[in-house]
Motif scaffolding. Structure first.
Motif, PDB file in Angstrom:
ATOM      1  N   ASN A   1       6.470  10.517   6.249  1.00  0.00           N
ATOM      2  CA  ASN A   1       6.969   9.190   5.862  1.00  0.00           C
ATOM      3  C   ASN A   1       6.970   8.258   6.762  1.00  0.00           C
ATOM      4  O   ASN A   1       6.694   6.906   6.572  1.00  0.00           O
ATOM      5  CB  ASN A   1       8.287   9.225   4.751  1.00  0.00           C
ATOM      6  CG  ASN A   1       7.919   9.686   3.438  1.00  0.00           C
ATOM      7  OD1 ASN A   1       6.825   9.471   3.061  1.00  0.00           O
ATOM      8  ND2 ASN A   1       8.977  10.359   2.804  1.00  0.00           N
ATOM      9  N   THR A   2       7.877   8.580   8.132  1.00  0.00           N
ATOM     10  CA  THR A   2       7.792   7.375   9.047  1.00  0.00           C
ATOM     11  C   THR A   2       6.599   7.235   9.486  1.00  0.00           C
ATOM     12  O   THR A   2       6.128   5.805   9.802  1.00  0.00           O
ATOM     13  CB  THR A   2       8.632   8.220  10.142  1.00  0.00           C
ATOM     14  OG1 THR A   2       9.870   8.668   9.642  1.00  0.00           O
ATOM     15  CG2 THR A   2       8.735   7.093  11.589  1.00  0.00           C
TER      16      THR A   2
ATOM     17  N   GLU B   1      11.889  -6.381   1.482  1.00  0.00           N
ATOM     18  CA  GLU B   1      11.580  -6.255   2.778  1.00  0.00           C
ATOM     19  C   GLU B   1      10.150  -7.026   3.195  1.00  0.00           C
ATOM     20  O   GLU B   1      10.209  -7.484   4.473  1.00  0.00           O
ATOM     21  CB  GLU B   1      11.298  -4.631   3.025  1.00  0.00           C
ATOM     22  CG  GLU B   1      12.532  -3.873   3.288  1.00  0.00           C
ATOM     23  CD  GLU B   1      12.603  -2.378   3.249  1.00  0.00           C
ATOM     24  OE1 GLU B   1      11.292  -1.952   3.373  1.00  0.00           O
ATOM     25  OE2 GLU B   1      13.583  -1.797   3.160  1.00  0.00           O
TER      26      GLU B   1
ATOM     27  N   ARG C   1       3.818   6.931   7.693  1.00  0.00           N
ATOM     28  CA  ARG C   1       3.169   6.289   6.575  1.00  0.00           C
ATOM     29  C   ARG C   1       3.597   4.915   6.669  1.00  0.00           C
ATOM     30  O   ARG C   1       2.856   3.721   6.428  1.00  0.00           O
ATOM     31  CB  ARG C   1       3.545   6.878   5.288  1.00  0.00           C
ATOM     32  CG  ARG C   1       2.802   8.283   5.072  1.00  0.00           C
ATOM     33  CD  ARG C   1       2.808   8.569   3.613  1.00  0.00           C
ATOM     34  NE  ARG C   1       2.274   9.957   3.409  1.00  0.00           N
ATOM     35  CZ  ARG C   1       3.017  10.980   3.280  1.00  0.00           C
ATOM     36  NH1 ARG C   1       4.187  11.126   2.636  1.00  0.00           N
ATOM     37  NH2 ARG C   1       2.194  12.286   2.992  1.00  0.00           N
ATOM     38  N   GLU C   2       5.050   4.740   6.964  1.00  0.00           N
ATOM     39  CA  GLU C   2       5.503   3.208   7.108  1.00  0.00           C
ATOM     40  C   GLU C   2       4.975   2.357   8.176  1.00  0.00           C
ATOM     41  O   GLU C   2       4.307   1.119   8.019  1.00  0.00           O
ATOM     42  CB  GLU C   2       7.202   3.329   7.245  1.00  0.00           C
ATOM     43  CG  GLU C   2       7.748   3.491   5.805  1.00  0.00           C
ATOM     44  CD  GLU C   2       9.359   3.940   6.221  1.00  0.00           C
ATOM     45  OE1 GLU C   2       9.856   3.513   7.091  1.00  0.00           O
ATOM     46  OE2 GLU C   2       9.798   4.575   5.241  1.00  0.00           O
ATOM     47  N   TRP C   3       4.748   3.062   9.413  1.00  0.00           N
ATOM     48  CA  TRP C   3       4.036   2.440  10.745  1.00  0.00           C
ATOM     49  C   TRP C   3       2.716   2.122  10.268  1.00  0.00           C
ATOM     50  O   TRP C   3       2.299   0.923  10.490  1.00  0.00           O
ATOM     51  CB  TRP C   3       4.251   3.636  11.716  1.00  0.00           C
ATOM     52  CG  TRP C   3       3.422   3.135  13.068  1.00  0.00           C
ATOM     53  CD1 TRP C   3       3.741   2.397  13.727  1.00  0.00           C
ATOM     54  CD2 TRP C   3       2.168   3.519  13.215  1.00  0.00           C
ATOM     55  NE1 TRP C   3       2.973   1.844  14.839  1.00  0.00           N
ATOM     56  CE2 TRP C   3       1.794   2.497  14.692  1.00  0.00           C
ATOM     57  CE3 TRP C   3       1.041   3.818  12.799  1.00  0.00           C
ATOM     58  CZ2 TRP C   3       0.500   2.819  15.140  1.00  0.00           C
ATOM     59  CZ3 TRP C   3      -0.050   4.195  13.424  1.00  0.00           C
ATOM     60  CH2 TRP C   3      -0.323   3.348  14.619  1.00  0.00           C
TER      61      TRP C   3
ATOM     62  N   ASP D   1       1.641   1.373   7.305  1.00  0.00           N
ATOM     63  CA  ASP D   1       1.465   0.177   6.546  1.00  0.00           C
ATOM     64  C   ASP D   1       1.969  -1.264   7.038  1.00  0.00           C
ATOM     65  O   ASP D   1       1.180  -1.845   6.628  1.00  0.00           O
ATOM     66  CB  ASP D   1       2.426   0.451   5.208  1.00  0.00           C
ATOM     67  CG  ASP D   1       1.938   1.416   4.029  1.00  0.00           C
ATOM     68  OD1 ASP D   1       0.688   2.004   4.411  1.00  0.00           O
ATOM     69  OD2 ASP D   1       2.854   2.027   3.237  1.00  0.00           O
ATOM     70  N   THR D   2       2.639  -0.941   8.042  1.00  0.00           N
ATOM     71  CA  THR D   2       3.090  -2.089   8.602  1.00  0.00           C
ATOM     72  C   THR D   2       1.822  -2.497   9.473  1.00  0.00           C
ATOM     73  O   THR D   2       1.505  -3.862   9.504  1.00  0.00           O
ATOM     74  CB  THR D   2       4.189  -1.836   9.797  1.00  0.00           C
ATOM     75  OG1 THR D   2       5.278  -1.353   8.959  1.00  0.00           O
ATOM     76  CG2 THR D   2       4.759  -3.138  10.452  1.00  0.00           C
TER      77      THR D   2
ATOM     78  N   SER E   1       2.059  -0.099  -6.200  1.00  0.00           N
ATOM     79  CA  SER E   1       1.269  -0.983  -5.510  1.00  0.00           C
ATOM     80  C   SER E   1       0.542  -1.700  -6.427  1.00  0.00           C
ATOM     81  O   SER E   1       0.538  -3.223  -5.935  1.00  0.00           O
ATOM     82  CB  SER E   1       0.343  -0.218  -4.621  1.00  0.00           C
ATOM     83  OG  SER E   1       0.318  -1.037  -3.473  1.00  0.00           O
TER      84      SER E   1
ATOM     85  N   ASN F   1      12.264   0.972  -6.226  1.00  0.00           N
ATOM     86  CA  ASN F   1      11.389   0.830  -4.862  1.00  0.00           C
ATOM     87  C   ASN F   1      10.519  -0.541  -4.810  1.00  0.00           C
ATOM     88  O   ASN F   1      10.627  -0.944  -3.636  1.00  0.00           O
ATOM     89  CB  ASN F   1      10.837   2.177  -5.050  1.00  0.00           C
ATOM     90  CG  ASN F   1       9.593   2.325  -4.084  1.00  0.00           C
ATOM     91  OD1 ASN F   1       8.528   1.793  -4.254  1.00  0.00           O
ATOM     92  ND2 ASN F   1      10.014   3.224  -2.947  1.00  0.00           N
TER      93      ASN F   1
ATOM     94  N   GLN G   1      10.936  -2.767  -1.620  1.00  0.00           N
ATOM     95  CA  GLN G   1       9.583  -3.114  -0.754  1.00  0.00           C
ATOM     96  C   GLN G   1       9.454  -4.543  -0.625  1.00  0.00           C
ATOM     97  O   GLN G   1       9.143  -5.089   0.307  1.00  0.00           O
ATOM     98  CB  GLN G   1       8.538  -2.496  -1.414  1.00  0.00           C
ATOM     99  CG  GLN G   1       8.088  -0.896  -1.156  1.00  0.00           C
ATOM    100  CD  GLN G   1       6.978  -0.654  -1.526  1.00  0.00           C
ATOM    101  OE1 GLN G   1       5.717  -1.238  -0.892  1.00  0.00           O
ATOM    102  NE2 GLN G   1       6.707   0.207  -2.439  1.00  0.00           N
TER     103      GLN G   1
END
Ligand code: NAI
Length: 319
Positions: free
Chosen positions: A296-297, A55, A299-301, A303-304, A20, A48, A52
């Motif tokens: 992970n799902t 995206e 965490r992605e939410w 981060d969005t 990051s 990765n 990222q």
């Protein structure tokens, strides 16, 4: 408009935080060398990061003004510490939270670093005294503690060793501002720095309220996400108080006694284990089972959400 900057930034450790940071520095136009002891880890990290960033570009959330391809090309991997340090103007250490491991690494850096490079550590809870005492380059060393993930959450706590040169603090502060982070300076080291002391105060009282059967774990989380958290995304507790009365003094006059009464009634430090742990875990796992897919799902939410919030905050600041 960003342009490519002189020298390079060295990130040591290509895990969650190192990746990051690499993206943050590249977004600010810095060449970044990503060093790790595990070659495979670097390969995975670079793949990765590329994914990222593409995206982020598609969703309009890429930071900085350079093109996505240019930003990706600014980051390269490196497995030789000596050549990685050469020419580095700023070093951000992101290895696992293990004092012996970090001390060994700082001793190596002490032999390799120039008189100019700032050496920052991402440590969450190791004090600068433990990390840097005895190093020849201690004046150039500082803790620069990010919040996960630094690409979306800009705060960086700068914590000096008693022998850190004030110029090192100022240089790091200016660099963090330049790449779009929000640095804060601690005048001296303290266990937990500032962010975790606040976070631990909250989690302790949250625990006690659930333990006393006052509120369910799910509703407690809502108190933060639908209540306090809404305004804390934009202002801190002092400004909140200032606006909730006719200024801060008026707030202290009106509410000071009440706050003291409630705080004095806070219970002892929780054990963070046992029945209450079980109860909170069960409530969380009903919605988000603790396996890597579900975590992970979510965490992605998260981060969005954070990237949208960061965009909103930027828009609100320019209003
Ligand atoms: P991580 O375990 O994801 O990554 C650590 C990386 O360091 C791995 O790629 C590993 O191969 C590499 N490594 C191990 N020994 C090394 C060495 N001697 N030289 C170079 N690379 C080495 O860890 P993570 O989560 O990225 O944490 C890194 C640091 O950031 C820790 O000090 C942690 O406390 C701090 N931090 C972590 C946060 C988090 O939420 N994960 C938040 C804020 C700070």
């Amino acid at each position: 408009m960003s342009s490519i900057k002189e020298g390079h930034i060295l990130i040591i450790g290509s895990g969650l935080i190192g990746r990051s940071w690499a993206m943050v520095f590249a977004s600010g136009g810095y060449k970044v060398k990503l060093y790790d002891i595990m070659e495979q880890q670097i390969t995975t990290a670079l793949e990765n990061i590329g994914k990222q960033m593409e995206e982020l570009e598609k969703s309009g959330m890429l930071r900085g003004s350079l093109s996505v391809q240019l930003q990706i090309s600014l980051i390269s991997g490196c497995t030789d510490l000596k050549s990685a340090v050469e020419g580095a103007t700023y070093i951000q250490e992101c290895t696992p939270e293990n004092l012996e491991l970090k001390k060994k690494l700082f001793a190596q850096l002490d032999l390799l670093a120039s008189e100019r490079a700032v050496i920052g550590s991402s440590t969450s809870c190791l004090s600068p005294t433990k990390l840097f005492t005895g190093l020849k380059h201690v004046k150039q060393c500082i803790v620069a503690h990010p919040v996960n993930p630094p690409y979306y959450v800009p705060l960086v706590e700068l914590v000096p060793h008693p022998k850190t040169d004030p110029a090192t603090v100022e240089k790091t502060y200016a660099l963090m501002k330049e790449i779009g982070q929000s640095p804060v300076k601690l005048m001296r080291e303290i266990d937990g720095f500032a962010l975790n002391r606040l976070q631990y105060a909250i989690i302790s009282e949250a625990w006690r309220l659930v333990q006393a059967g006052v509120i369910s774990p799910t509703d407690l989380d809502l108190v933060m996400s639908e209540g306090l958290g809404m305004r804390y995304a934009f202002m801190g507790p002092f400004e909140t108080a200032h606006l909730n009365a006719e200024g801060f003094k008026s707030y202290c006059e009106r509410y000071g006694d009440g706050i003291k009464r409630v705080v004095q009634a806070f219970g002892p430090v929780p054990e963070f284990s046992g029945e209450v742990e079980q109860k909170i875990d069960q409530a969380l796992c009903e919605n988000i089972p603790a396996d890597s897919d579900h975590l992970n799902t979510r965490r992605e939410w998260r981060d969005t959400c954070l990237s949208h919030l960061a965009k909103l905050k930027k828009e609100m600041q320019s209003n």
